[in-house]
Enzyme design. Structure first.
Site, PDB file in Angstrom:
ATOM      1  N   CYS A   2       0.803  -1.138   0.001  1.00 37.12           N
ATOM      2  CA  CYS A   2      -0.009  -0.052   0.060  1.00 37.12           C
ATOM      3  C   CYS A   2       0.987   1.249  -0.121  1.00 37.12           C
ATOM      4  O   CYS A   2       2.233   1.102   0.267  1.00 37.12           O
ATOM      5  CB  CYS A   2      -0.965  -0.018   1.070  1.00 37.12           C
ATOM      6  N   ARG A  27       1.473   1.713  -5.848  1.00 38.51           N
ATOM      7  CA  ARG A  27       1.500   0.470  -4.837  1.00 38.51           C
ATOM      8  C   ARG A  27       0.278   0.014  -4.437  1.00 38.51           C
ATOM      9  O   ARG A  27       0.205  -0.894  -3.806  1.00 38.51           O
ATOM     10  CB  ARG A  27       2.058   1.247  -3.709  1.00 38.51           C
ATOM     11  N   TRP A  78      -3.889  -1.652  -1.316  1.00 35.98           N
ATOM     12  CA  TRP A  78      -3.615  -3.048  -2.009  1.00 35.98           C
ATOM     13  C   TRP A  78      -4.248  -3.880  -1.014  1.00 35.98           C
ATOM     14  O   TRP A  78      -3.516  -4.601  -0.070  1.00 35.98           O
ATOM     15  CB  TRP A  78      -2.001  -3.148  -2.572  1.00 35.98           C
ATOM     16  N   ASN A 104       0.511  -0.512   6.174  1.00 29.81           N
ATOM     17  CA  ASN A 104       1.079  -1.358   4.884  1.00 29.81           C
ATOM     18  C   ASN A 104       1.444  -2.541   5.680  1.00 29.81           C
ATOM     19  O   ASN A 104       2.459  -2.542   6.579  1.00 29.81           O
ATOM     20  CB  ASN A 104       1.990  -0.509   4.064  1.00 29.81           C
ATOM     21  N   GLY A 105       1.249  -3.598   4.923  1.00 29.51           N
ATOM     22  CA  GLY A 105       1.594  -5.078   5.759  1.00 29.51           C
ATOM     23  C   GLY A 105       0.580  -5.870   6.123  1.00 29.51           C
ATOM     24  O   GLY A 105      -0.612  -5.657   5.806  1.00 29.51           O
ATOM     25  N   GLU A 489      10.175 -20.658 -18.540  1.00 26.27           N
ATOM     26  CA  GLU A 489       9.894 -19.332 -18.218  1.00 26.27           C
ATOM     27  C   GLU A 489      11.042 -18.270 -18.414  1.00 26.27           C
ATOM     28  O   GLU A 489      10.664 -17.231 -19.140  1.00 26.27           O
ATOM     29  CB  GLU A 489       9.633 -19.184 -16.424  1.00 26.27           C
ATOM     30  N   LYS A 493      10.241 -15.081 -20.830  1.00 22.60           N
ATOM     31  CA  LYS A 493      10.946 -13.814 -20.580  1.00 22.60           C
ATOM     32  C   LYS A 493      11.423 -13.295 -21.626  1.00 22.60           C
ATOM     33  O   LYS A 493      11.489 -11.904 -22.174  1.00 22.60           O
ATOM     34  CB  LYS A 493      11.680 -13.708 -19.324  1.00 22.60           C
ATOM     35  N   GLU A 496       9.146 -12.512 -24.595  1.00 21.06           N
ATOM     36  CA  GLU A 496       8.303 -11.388 -24.674  1.00 21.06           C
ATOM     37  C   GLU A 496       9.078  -9.989 -24.276  1.00 21.06           C
ATOM     38  O   GLU A 496       8.401  -8.724 -24.449  1.00 21.06           O
ATOM     39  CB  GLU A 496       7.398 -11.474 -23.431  1.00 21.06           C
ATOM     40  N   HIS A 512      16.268 -35.893 -28.546  1.00 16.44           N
ATOM     41  CA  HIS A 512      15.110 -36.521 -29.594  1.00 16.44           C
ATOM     42  C   HIS A 512      14.618 -35.717 -30.927  1.00 16.44           C
ATOM     43  O   HIS A 512      13.685 -35.379 -30.980  1.00 16.44           O
ATOM     44  CB  HIS A 512      14.035 -36.717 -28.629  1.00 16.44           C
ATOM     45  N   LYS A 615      -1.116  -6.455 -20.083  1.00 17.82           N
ATOM     46  CA  LYS A 615      -0.961  -6.863 -18.654  1.00 17.82           C
ATOM     47  C   LYS A 615      -1.979  -8.106 -18.221  1.00 17.82           C
ATOM     48  O   LYS A 615      -1.736  -8.962 -17.602  1.00 17.82           O
ATOM     49  CB  LYS A 615      -0.899  -5.842 -17.552  1.00 17.82           C
TER      50      LYS A 615
END
Ligand code: AGP
Length: 620
Positions: A2, A27, A78, A104-105, A489, A493, A496, A512, A615
């Site tokens: 946050c 945030r 958040w 925050n937390g 992955e 990355k 993209e 193979h 996104k």
């Protein structure tokens, strides 16, 4: 995460606080609110769900004159505990209406504290963990050992809290004073000329002052218009870390990084800590908003994981852990394929839907199909209140904070950690792991943020390597066991971000067919199994490296520090800390993220907004 801000000075606080929140909306933006002391003993609070503009409208309707005064705090949220609604928006206020807090937390011990306070007659007005802090401080201030002493009562309150938190308090009896505390989530002081700020990050006050002081772990700062004092939770003076901000405002929003994604890569230790925080209580795994009883979990005889892209790779990694810990069969399916193959599922199937946005259409339709087939659905999501968790039977939120970069990084690691929590909760319910084994696995997981931080501090050689390969038009990635999804992955990355053709393979599959791709100078990145944890796989990977080197490949090997065999044959070696087998993806992924981002930067591409991507892909 946050956004938090506090101001004390000679100017009207409202505009300064709201502008600061606007700069910190990245945030979190589920809700926002302000509390302003009018100097005549009054405390005025306005708060509203949704984006900051909703709060702006509300303030305009009530009239800003009710929010005059030169001491104020603000918050943009958040959501972690409690839906993003008006009542759960911060600031939260004491029963007497004279004390406000923003947070925050996560206060991990909020449940027992809430019971204690409710038993003492306190009525809660929200579903948040935060509210326990303001009622505790109100009680300390009214009748505690330091009754009437705002700061000493705050110390007493902070010593009762567990978890990760930044808290900022203001009290109508003490206009011109703000008390703020930090444990594991950021808090900085802005030192102005006749005014003082506290905030989650420098973005909040950089236009007013570039002189700042960072608080350390378990420290408290008391600010007035012309002073600040920093102590520990017992009141012993410490001192904080003064620094001068030489970033411009745009860079400050990115924490001094050129791109949000680079900042988010650096935030991964915090994202992991926040995601795991609070999920082990009294030696048992607790999934927030689980809404699935232990019996529901015991009834599970098969698990499906459905997801897309990076989230799918997190699911592939989760499969190894969940099968190993529970002995349940786990199928991982691309969400876009799932419902078209008429999968076999029913009431005893648990479908785990992984999605950072919670809005991905392919995954949402997979969830709907699973529900139609009477399966139980648990969402792993980073966005509170998104459509996928809303339509699921249960949700486990990752607490990575908003991920602005289109390419997912911190959410990926948080998704893996969350999926591991699901696996441990299943093992706990099924009894396939004793409780001490569950606690041991969780404790090992808790060591990972520090390991990730170690990797982050060693990334300059990876950046140099990336720059040297920036003109490559093909890069291959190899992995075995949990390293195979990491290879996938890493390839995603690079595709993209740098628009390079990259492909990940299970190393054993190379011979193979794909080995035909190997030619002189072709860069191949290898995720090396542990030489101790997976000796047999390790020796086979050594052979794979030799096979491709014999055909001209240039090998970049990610390996543990004492992996002498890897060091002897790798053309380039990237060390990562030794970790338990199933946890290696959480550290081995990081160099691949940094490699891809650096190649993209070298090519002059926008790392945060790669071409053709969004996104959240809300179309099938
Ligand atoms: C991640 O780097 C990609 N941008 C993309 O593959 C993403 O992971 C995928 O679209 C799934 O998104 P979600 O997690 O929001 O469902």
């Amino acid at each position: 995460m946050c956004g938090i801000v506090g101001y004390v000075g000679a100017r009207p606080a409202l505009g300064i606080v709201v502008d600061a929140l606007r700069r910190m909306e990245y945030r979190g933006y589920d809700s926002a609110g302000v509390a302003i002391l009018d100097g005549d003993g009054g405390l005025a609070v306005e708060k509203k769900a949704g984006r900051l503009e909703n709060l702006d409208k509300q303030i305009a309707e009530v009239g800003a004159e009710t929010l005059r005064g030169s001491t104020g705090i603000g918050h943009t949220r958040w959501a972690t505990h409690g839906q993003p609604t008006d009542r759960n928006a911060h600031p939260h206020v004491s029963a007497d209406g004279r004390l406000a807090v923003v947070h925050n937390g996560i206060i991990e011990n909020y449940s027992p504290l809430r019971v204690e306070l409710e038993n003492a007659g306190v009525e809660f007005s929200s579903d948040t963990d935060t509210e326990t802090a303001v009622h505790l401080l109100e009680r300390e201030y009214a009748s505690g050992e330091h009754a009437g002493d705002f700061v000493a009562s705050a110390y007493a309150t902070l010593r009762r809290l567990e978890g990760a938190f930044t808290l900022v308090f203001t009290h109508a009896d003490h206009p011109g004073t703000i008390v703020a505390a930090r444990r594991s989530t950021p808090l900085v002081v802005g030192v102005g000329d006749g005014e003082m700020f506290v905030a989650s990050d420098v973005t909040a006050f950089i236009e007013h002052t570039r002189d700042a002081v960072e608080l350390g772990q378990d420290e408290v700062v008391v600010i007035t218009a012309d002073s600040y004092s920093i102590t520990d939770f017992d009141g012993a003076a410490t001192g904080g870390t003064p620094f001068h901000i030489d970033w411009d405002l745009a860079a400050a929003e990115k924490g001094g990084y050129d791109y949000f994604m680079l900042k988010e890569i650096a935030e991964q230790p915090e994202a992991l800590e926040s995601t795991m925080s609070g999920h082990l209580q009294d030696g048992r795994i607790v999934l927030d908003e689980q809404r699935l009883s232990d019996q529901d979990l015991r009834d599970v005889d098969k698990v499906f994981v459905v997801a897309c892209g990076t989230a799918y790779h997190a699911g592939l990694i989760a499969k190894y852990a969940i099968e190993h810990w529970t002995r349940l069969p786990v199928e991982v399916e691309l969400a876009s394929e799932f419902r078209y193959r008429d999968p076999v599922l029913g009431r005893s199937t648990l479908v785990v839907a992984i999605s950072q946005s919670g809005e991905t259409a392919d995954t949402l339709e997979a969830v709907r199909h699973a529900k139609d087939q009477k399966a139980r659905v648990l969402a792993i999501c980073n966005t509170n209140g998104a459509q996928i968790p809303r339509e699921s039977d249960a949700v486990l939120y990752t607490h990575a904070g908003p991920e602005i970069g289109v390419a997912s990084t911190k959410c990926f690691l948080a998704q893996i950690a969350a999926a591991y929590l699901v696996g441990l909760a299943l093992a706990q319910a099924l009894g396939t792991k004793y409780q001490d084994e569950v606690v041991r696995e969780f404790t090992e997981l808790e060591q990972i943020p520090a390991a990730v931080q170690t990797v982050l501090e060693q990334m300059e050689p990876v950046r140099e390597l990336a720059r040297s390969f920036a003109s490559s038009d093909t890069v291959l990635f190899l992995g075995r066991h949990v390293g195979y999804p990491v290879a996938l992955e890493g390839a995603l990355k690079l595709k993209e971000l740098a628009y390079i053709h990259a492909e990940g393979f299970a190393a054993g599959e190379l011979k193979h067919g794909p080995i035909a791709l190997i030619e002189d100078g072709l860069p191949v990145i290898i995720v090396m199994p542990s030489p101790t944890g997976r000796a047999l796989l390790h020796s086979k990977m050594v052979s794979n490296i030799r096979e491709i080197q014999a055909r001209g490949a240039t090998t970049i090997v990610i390996a543990e520090p004492d992996d002498e065999a890897a060091a002897a044959i790798a053309d380039h070696l990237i060390p990562i800390p030794a970790t338990p087998t199933l946890l290696q993806p959480l550290v081995s992924t990081v160099p691949l993220q940094v490699f891809a981002a650096t190649v993209a930067q070298s090519r002059g591409y926008d790392v945060d907004k790669p071409r053709n991507l969004a996104k959240s892909v809300t179309v099938e």
